[in-house]
Design an enzyme around this catalytic site. Structure first.
Site, mmCIF file in Angstrom:
data_model
loop_
_atom_site.group_PDB
_atom_site.id
_atom_site.type_symbol
_atom_site.label_atom_id
_atom_site.label_comp_id
_atom_site.label_asym_id
_atom_site.label_seq_id
_atom_site.Cartn_x
_atom_site.Cartn_y
_atom_site.Cartn_z
ATOM 1 N N SER A 260 47.212 12.932 -15.932
ATOM 2 C CA SER A 260 45.870 12.487 -16.482
ATOM 3 C C SER A 260 46.058 11.309 -17.221
ATOM 4 O O SER A 260 46.561 10.082 -16.325
ATOM 5 C CB SER A 260 45.442 13.593 -17.604
ATOM 6 N N GLU B 77 43.744 12.824 -8.343
ATOM 7 C CA GLU B 77 42.897 13.994 -9.125
ATOM 8 C C GLU B 77 42.059 13.432 -10.263
ATOM 9 O O GLU B 77 42.115 12.280 -10.553
ATOM 10 C CB GLU B 77 44.135 14.549 -9.787
ATOM 11 N N HIS C 294 43.819 18.629 -13.286
ATOM 12 C CA HIS C 294 43.726 19.564 -14.546
ATOM 13 C C HIS C 294 43.658 20.890 -14.139
ATOM 14 O O HIS C 294 42.361 21.503 -14.229
ATOM 15 C CB HIS C 294 42.360 18.878 -14.937
#
Length: 351
Positions: free
Chosen positions: A147, A251, A321
């Site tokens: 992330s 992502e 996630h």
């Protein structure tokens, strides 16, 4: 609930016991292992390895720290952290300088075997200019997170050649699939390792978790990538990643489809993403919103922008996630078979 007072007291003891004498700044006593491609392989982890915990982005609380330490101990690692891991400065885990110093301390501490980010949150990009990349290169060790940590993973790899790891953070779910992928890459030191696939439970009717081919074909290249919005935020800066001839992995989470569309467009036309060898997309969790106004589906938006590139593109690989996630080494050569939606490492990620 944890006994916070008891935990704080025991945490101080752990910290004191783990704070062994440091080598002089920049003096690395081990051996840097560089493979023929020119990147640096950190040493593999083993039971008993000392894992340094850092918070380069958002703040954490005592319970999250306790939970992270407990997970590492169950995996037979030892945990080490500085008191600054619980610092707070607004929505950051301390000031930019404090967070940068904490990370540099873990790299230069010769007793720390690897560095695990406890969580993501915003903030890593703000410390990139404060890091000493020469010291990091002379003190190679695995840095693990995902992330927001994308900023660190890409910048450190490109500035030093050190392989970094897009994998779980401390607050992640360390379930069997996640742990097995983590161990295969960081502990078992497997070359030519084909990633396994597992779909999240109870997602059968959720198209965000579908595995499908956007564009068929096979491609080989160095892995690089991470969170889409973080990569976009690096565009135009001194830390903009180089995607040419790479296998780019992406992502994202909790973004509306039009924003996904906009971010992909920006990467395509503001960077050299068009020159990538292939694109491996993970799970865009929480992004396929159902709204009343006219819209494209997530699949349509991705296909419209990426299929015309004429390179292999696959969607739905298990990273991002989600609970069950792969560990992807930025800097290691891989092969993407988008026709079969398969990803394989072509070399070891650790020495």
């Amino acid at each position: 609930m944890i006994n916070r007072r008891k935990f704080i007291k025991s945490s101080a003891a752990i910290t004191a016991l783990s704070m062994l004498p440091l080598s002089k700044a920049g003096a690395f006593n081990g051996k840097i292992t560089a493979n023929p491609a020119g990147y640096i392989l950190p040493r593999k982890l083993k039971q008993g390895s000392l894992i340094g915990l850092v918070t380069p982005g958002g703040q954490i609380d005592e319970e999250q720290l306790y939970d992270t330490v407990s997970k590492l101990e169950k995996l037979r690692f030892r945990a080490y952290y500085k008191p600054s891991v619980l610092d707070q400065y607004g929505y950051f885990a301390g000031t930019d300088r404090q967070r940068a110093d904490e990370l540099m301390h873990m790299f230069t501490n010769k007793n720390v075997d690897a560095i695990l980010c406890v969580r993501g949150g915003y903030g890593s990009i703000r410390i990139l200019h404060l890091l000493d990349y020469g010291l990091i290169r002379r003190n190679p060790k695995p840095l693990i997170g995902y992330s927001d940590i994308t900023a660190l993973l890409t910048a450190i790899y490109e500035r030093t050649g050190l392989v970094t790891f897009h994998g779980p953070v401390g607050v992640s779910s360390f379930n069997g699939f996640t742990v097995n992928a983590f161990q295969n890459v960081l502990m078992r030191s497997q070359g030519n390792y084909k990633y396994s696939y597992e779909r999240e439970n109870e997602t059968g009717d959720n198209p965000e978790y579908d595995l499908y081919t956007v564009s068929e074909g096979k491609a080989k290249g160095i892995l690089i990538g991470g969170n889409l919005s973080v990569l976009v935020s690096m565009t135009g800066s001194d830390y903009e990643p180089d995607f040419e001839d790479k296998i780019v992995y992406l992502e994202e989470t909790d973004e509306k489809i039009y924003r996904i569309d906009k971010m992909l467009f920006q990467l395509l036309y503001a960077t050299n993403l068009k020159k990538a060898a292939g694109i491996a997309i993970g799970i865009f969790n929480g992004c396929d919103y159902s709204e009343k106004e006219p819209q494209l589906t997530l699949k349509q938006a991705i296909s419209d922008l990426l299929k015309p590139l004429g390179i292999p593109v696959s969607y739905g690989l298990p990273f991002g996630h989600i609970s069950s996630k792969l560990t992807l080494p930025t800097g290691v050569k891989a092969k993407l078979n988008a026709s079969k939606n398969e990803l394989k490492l072509l070399g070891k990620a650790v020495s």
